[in-house]
Design an enzyme around this catalytic site. Structure first.
Site, PDB file in Angstrom:
ATOM      1  CG  PHE A  20     -36.005   9.405  -6.161  1.00 12.84           C
ATOM      2  CD1 PHE A  20     -36.578   9.257  -4.923  1.00 12.84           C
ATOM      3  CD2 PHE A  20     -36.813   9.790  -7.229  1.00 12.84           C
ATOM      4  CE1 PHE A  20     -37.937   9.481  -4.727  1.00 12.84           C
ATOM      5  CE2 PHE A  20     -38.168  10.014  -7.050  1.00 12.84           C
ATOM      6  CZ  PHE A  20     -38.731   9.864  -5.800  1.00 12.84           C
ATOM      7  CE  LYS A  21     -38.971  12.727  -2.506  1.00 12.02           C
ATOM      8  NZ  LYS A  21     -38.617  11.402  -2.005  1.00 12.02           N
ATOM      9  CG  ASP A  22     -30.486  15.337  -5.195  1.00  6.26           C
ATOM     10  OD1 ASP A  22     -30.982  16.350  -4.684  1.00  6.26           O
ATOM     11  OD2 ASP A  22     -29.648  14.612  -4.608  1.00  6.26           O
TER      12      ASP A  22
ATOM     13  CG  LEU B  13     -36.706  18.740  -6.213  1.00  7.82           C
ATOM     14  CD1 LEU B  13     -36.800  18.165  -4.809  1.00  7.82           C
ATOM     15  CD2 LEU B  13     -37.469  20.051  -6.299  1.00  7.82           C
TER      16      LEU B  13
END
Ligand SMILES: *Cc1c(COP(=O)(O)O)cnc(C)c1O
Length: 495
Positions: A109-111, A114
């Protein structure tokens, strides 16, 4: 909209807050007030694409950014996601949904944030008039590092260096980082656990001497960690989007409350849900799920934050955290926005490893949140049971949230609000553990495990993971926490 430090020292624009990452007094930047989203605005967002919804939410906070620019950046960022929808909501059962946030380039989920942060940061620097190159330092417990590297690779005017705890990330996570492409990137393993790695990076950020020296060499420091408001803001958007999807598919009426269960480490993801609620989204209860590292569970249940406990390495490494940085932003709100109180507690945490909420703060936190922790056996069992019942494979982090959500539902019969479980990683990112949970087969090799998991579950393998096998390894160095600054200087000197 202006941003202030949780420790009281600063008041800056959103662009400045993002460019700087962390406030000079060591606090985190928070919006001066929460921008409201009206019922009419929510209605209007129903027909929007994910990128448009995200731009609308972002512009509420970042009003000095040009809306069209934000929209174009969101469209470009989320076009990289596999399958056409950046944040699909999947119905599992009556009143139970999965918000899948793992379709981006690194399968976690960091995408969501980011892929967008390079734009927010570069534009932020331009708006502030910063001429220097930006040097991004990231301490990662696994998923942030890779997502940041992918987001920032070959971004003009930016260099990025990522540090991860040598024994604290999965094989797949390590391989993803070690094979990173790009001319402006560096990756370094650090001896110790994630908290030690993060503290070492934080020391550089809060050292005036380091900052001065780097400035002399033409660099300003910034962070892509979840303490940067530029990480938090894009995460607020998917709570709006999930809610709107429930309304537009006829699952709920506009205005009805929805609960979310979030697998939590640094408290960034779940804090974004809280921010969405403060903006007026009808969010009910927030279920804060931890793994065996249950410091947050205890905090929410007792009002005491006590990091003086054993640190466990688990199969959900991105939640192996004893100091949840973003909790400081919640503390700020709980205290009635009293920077002195936040400062006192953070100092107490640093000196003694523990602090305690006042009674009314504890009551407030318990009204907003419910917490549970999920051990290793429960993680495996949850993945197995949900696969048996629904043929839906979950990753190890998501399983912690599903476990907590199930317990919440079982113990709150009167709460009829639908539950959205936030799915933070593809099961293929932790293929051995998920394969073992689903079939009982213990496969040592990650790529073999991917293949067998694909046969067992028929879930599509993300392209970025299947390609990983053939990529050359570029980064193998290991260092000590107290040598990081030297490594940073070495990196910026390199042409
Ligand atoms: C980072 C991460 C988490 C924890 O999110 P926080 O914002 O740190 O609470 C959970 N699951 C996965 C897969 C992650 O990468």
């Amino acid at each position: 909209m202006k941003f202030i430090s949780t420790r009281g020292g600063e008041c800056v624009t959103g662009a400045q807050a993002i460019a700087q990452g962390i406030a000079a007094d060591g606090g985190l930047f928070v919006p001066e007030s929460f921008p409201a989203v009206s019922a009419e605005e929510l209605e209007a967002m129903l027909s929007m694409s994910y990128a448009e919804r995200a731009a609308a939410v972002l512009h509420k906070f970042l009003d000095e950014y040009d809306y069209e620019g934000l929209k174009a950046a969101c469209e470009k960022a989320y076009a990289q996601f596999e399958g056409g929808d950046a944040a699909p909501l999947v119905k599992i059962d009556a009143g139970l949904y999965m918000l899948e946030l793992f379709h981006g380039p690194t399968c976690a989920f960091k995408d969501m944030a980011l892929t967008l942060l390079p734009y927010l940061l570069r534009t932020g620097c331009d708006l502030v008039g910063i001429k220097e190159q930006v040097l991004i330092l990231v301490a990662t417990s696994g998923d942030t590092g890779k997502a940041a590297l992918e987001g920032f690779k070959d971004a003009p005017g930016i260099k990025i260096m990522v540090f991860y705890p040598n024994d604290g990330v999965s094989k797949m996570q390590k391989l993803q980082m070690a094979t990173q492409e790009g001319s402006n990137v560096s990756v370094l393993a650090v001896r110790g656990n994630f908290d030690e790695c993060q503290s070492a990076v934080k020391r550089i950020f809060t050292s005036d001497a380091c900052k001065e020296e780097l400035k002399g060499r033409g660099y300003i420091l910034s962070s892509a960690n979840s303490i940067n408001f530029g990480r938090l803001a894009p995460q607020i958007a998917y709570y709006f989007s999930a809610y709107l999807d429930l309304v537009s598919s006829g699952q709920i009426d506009m205005g009805a409350p929805v609960n979310f269960a979030v697998p939590t480490g640094n408290f960034g993801n779940i804090l974004a849900a809280y921010y969405a609620k403060r903006m007026g989204l009808p969010v009910g209860r927030l279920v804060c799920a931890s793994n065996k590292n249950n410091v947050l569970t205890d905090f929410i249940k007792t009002g005491v934050y006590d990091k003086r406990r054993e640190f466990y390495k688990t199969m959900s490494p991105s939640m192996d955290i004893l100091i949840s940085s973003n909790l400081e932003r919640l503390l700020f709100e709980l205290s009635g926005r009293e920077p002195q109180r936040v400062k006192m507690r953070m100092e107490k945490l640093a000196a003694e490893g523990v602090y305690e909420l006042y009674d009314e703060e504890r009551e407030a936190v318990q009204e907003l949140f419910w917490a549970d922790s999920c051990g290793e056996d429960e993680t495996v069992e949850t993945i197995y049971e949900f696969f048996e019942e629904y043929q839906y494979p979950m990753d190890t982090h998501t399983a912690c949230a599903m476990y907590a959500a199930s317990n919440y539902i079982a113990q709150h019969e009167k709460d009829a609000a639908p539950m959205v479980v936030v799915s933070t990683a593809s099961p293929y990112k932790f293929p051995q553990d998920v394969m073992y949970a689903v079939t009982g087969n213990d496969i040592k090799d990650s790529f073999k495990a991917i293949k067998h998991l694909n046969i067992a579950t028929a879930m599509k393998v993300p392209k970025s993971l299947s390609k990983l096998r053939d990529k050359p390894v570029r980064f193998t160095a290991v260092s000590d926490g107290d040598k990081l600054y030297g490594e940073v200087l070495g990196f910026v000197e390199k042409k």
